[in-house]
Every structure is written in C-alpha cells, then in structure tokens.
Design a protein around this motif. Sequence first.
Motif, PDB file in Angstrom:
ATOM      1  N   VAL A  38       0.925  -1.146  -0.320  1.00  0.00           N
ATOM      2  CA  VAL A  38      -0.134   0.123   0.085  1.00  0.00           C
ATOM      3  C   VAL A  38       0.941   1.206   0.164  1.00  0.00           C
ATOM      4  O   VAL A  38       1.899   1.491   0.556  1.00  0.00           O
ATOM      5  CB  VAL A  38      -0.885  -0.077   1.252  1.00  0.00           C
ATOM      6  N   THR A  39       0.737   2.141  -0.807  1.00  0.00           N
ATOM      7  CA  THR A  39       1.263   3.435  -0.915  1.00  0.00           C
ATOM      8  C   THR A  39       0.151   4.505  -0.756  1.00  0.00           C
ATOM      9  O   THR A  39      -0.835   4.659  -1.303  1.00  0.00           O
ATOM     10  CB  THR A  39       1.951   3.585  -2.254  1.00  0.00           C
ATOM     11  N   VAL A  40       0.450   5.588   0.214  1.00  0.00           N
ATOM     12  CA  VAL A  40      -0.517   6.640   0.586  1.00  0.00           C
ATOM     13  C   VAL A  40       0.017   7.703  -0.718  1.00  0.00           C
ATOM     14  O   VAL A  40       1.040   8.128  -0.843  1.00  0.00           O
ATOM     15  CB  VAL A  40      -0.306   7.520   1.757  1.00  0.00           C
ATOM     16  N   VAL A  41      -0.918   7.985  -1.504  1.00  0.00           N
ATOM     17  CA  VAL A  41      -0.934   9.091  -2.863  1.00  0.00           C
ATOM     18  C   VAL A  41      -0.900  10.402  -2.276  1.00  0.00           C
ATOM     19  O   VAL A  41       0.058  11.168  -2.366  1.00  0.00           O
ATOM     20  CB  VAL A  41      -1.560   8.516  -4.021  1.00  0.00           C
ATOM     21  N   SER A  42      -2.322  10.651  -1.427  1.00  0.00           N
ATOM     22  CA  SER A  42      -2.290  12.008  -0.999  1.00  0.00           C
ATOM     23  C   SER A  42      -3.267  11.940   0.042  1.00  0.00           C
ATOM     24  O   SER A  42      -3.883  11.001   0.249  1.00  0.00           O
ATOM     25  CB  SER A  42      -2.970  13.282  -2.156  1.00  0.00           C
ATOM     26  N   GLU A  43      -3.204  13.073   0.943  1.00  0.00           N
ATOM     27  CA  GLU A  43      -4.117  13.401   1.989  1.00  0.00           C
ATOM     28  C   GLU A  43      -5.099  14.633   1.721  1.00  0.00           C
ATOM     29  O   GLU A  43      -4.063  15.571   1.631  1.00  0.00           O
ATOM     30  CB  GLU A  43      -3.491  13.284   3.189  1.00  0.00           C
ATOM     31  N   MET A  44      -6.332  14.871   1.963  1.00  0.00           N
ATOM     32  CA  MET A  44      -6.879  16.167   2.152  1.00  0.00           C
ATOM     33  C   MET A  44      -8.032  16.029   2.800  1.00  0.00           C
ATOM     34  O   MET A  44      -9.087  15.095   2.473  1.00  0.00           O
ATOM     35  CB  MET A  44      -6.812  16.936   0.748  1.00  0.00           C
ATOM     36  N   ALA A  45      -8.440  16.962   3.710  1.00  0.00           N
ATOM     37  CA  ALA A  45      -9.592  16.963   4.410  1.00  0.00           C
ATOM     38  C   ALA A  45     -10.150  15.919   4.831  1.00  0.00           C
ATOM     39  O   ALA A  45     -11.115  15.387   4.926  1.00  0.00           O
ATOM     40  CB  ALA A  45     -10.756  17.577   3.423  1.00  0.00           C
ATOM     41  N   GLY A  46      -9.274  15.004   5.507  1.00  0.00           N
ATOM     42  CA  GLY A  46      -9.585  13.933   6.277  1.00  0.00           C
ATOM     43  C   GLY A  46      -9.705  12.715   5.513  1.00  0.00           C
ATOM     44  O   GLY A  46     -10.076  11.580   6.023  1.00  0.00           O
ATOM     45  N   ASN A  47      -9.636  12.736   4.302  1.00  0.00           N
ATOM     46  CA  ASN A  47      -9.495  11.567   3.542  1.00  0.00           C
ATOM     47  C   ASN A  47      -8.321  11.028   2.875  1.00  0.00           C
ATOM     48  O   ASN A  47      -7.274  12.173   2.666  1.00  0.00           O
ATOM     49  CB  ASN A  47     -10.535  11.870   2.101  1.00  0.00           C
TER      50      ASN A  47
END
Length: 69
Positions: A38-47
């Motif tokens: 799993v790779t985190v691509v982006s985070e914004m506004a709790g998502n």
Amino acid sequence: MPLSLADKGEKYSVVRITGKDETRRFLANLGFVEGSDVTVVSEMAGNMIVNVKDTRIAIDKSMAARIMV
C-alpha cells in the motif's frame, strides 16, 4: 502502525485489518489483504487516496485507521 499515520509516498505492507467482520470483508474486497503493498498517494480534508494492487482508492481516515501496516 495504522495506515492513517503513514507517510505520503512511502510503500508499506498490510500486516492486519481490525474491526468488525463486515468491515474487514469490505476492505478485503477493495484489495486490503495481509501482505499486499500500500502506498499513500495524497491526503486532504480527512480523506486519503491510496494505491493498492495497482488501483487508486479513496478512503476516509477512520477506515484507514483499521488498516495496520
């Protein structure tokens, strides 16, 4: 550590999924199974947008907190 605390761009391996059976089944259907990368691509506004099994999936932080990496 839960996926919700993971650094953006780093590759992690799913160790286990916590929560009720239906929640674990839902996440497994999306591709979050033990041993998958799993790779985190982006985070914004709790998502979060994560890359799992060559697919980008948007999940909220509460769902990401159930995925241990």
